[in-house]
Write a protein that holds these residues in place. Structure first.
Motif: not given
Length: 166
Positions: A41-48, A117-123, A125-134
């Motif tokens: 998850t950390i690596l994906y956030a760095i990449m994203r 953002e859904e068109e740019l990154f369709p995979f 969709k519905g990902k809430n990064w601040p909640t994921l960070a919490a």
């Protein structure tokens, strides 16, 4: 588990069934899998979010780093409750960067209505990064309130007061 077989199947010859192969596998050490998930998850956030100057392994202590290179079936010593304050500080800075980048991406995607953002990154969709960070804050032994407070401050600073109030 006990697998009962009918008499007709006992004399059948051929390759070993997938159930028997699965039962012969060693059980994985689930906390070690969670530990690997946190790194992914950390690596994906760095990449994203194209985060610069983040060293992913610096977010872990020596026990945590060693656990990454072990077999998932082995029982490893994972980080305990006592953490080095420097590591905790680096972790908190990382999560704050993720939240800031997520809010910045959200604001820029709302300004550019032609490409959502859904068109740019369709995979995503519905990902809430601040909640994921919490959620990551819990795994990284940090207070999730710090991440949530920073999220609200970022929303207000980008003029998204309606989201900040929620």
């Amino acid at each position: 588990p006990v697998l009962d077989t009918e008499d007709a199947w006992v004399s059948v010859e051929g390759p070993v069934s997938i159930v028997e192969l699965a039962l012969e596998q060693k059980r994985i050490h689930y906390p070690l899998v969670e530990h690997q998930f946190v790194l992914c998850t950390i690596l994906y956030a760095i990449m994203r979010f194209s985060l610069k100057s983040v060293k992913p392994l610096s977010l872990f202590d020596s026990k945590g780093k060693n656990a990454f290179f072990k077999d998932l079936t082995s029982i490893q010593l994972l980080p305990s409750g006592d953490m080095d304050p420097n590591v905790l500080s680096i972790r908190q800075q990382f999560l704050v960067k993720v939240v800031s980048a997520a809010v910045q991406t959200l604001c820029s995607s709302q300004k550019d209505k032609e490409a959502s953002e859904e068109e740019l990154f369709p995979f995503e969709k519905g990902k809430n990064w601040p909640t994921l960070a919490a959620d990551l804050a819990q795994y990284l032994q940090l207070s999730e309130d710090v991440v949530k407070r920073h999220y609200v401050c970022e929303l207000y600073s980008y003029g998204m007061d309606h989201l900040g109030e929620e």
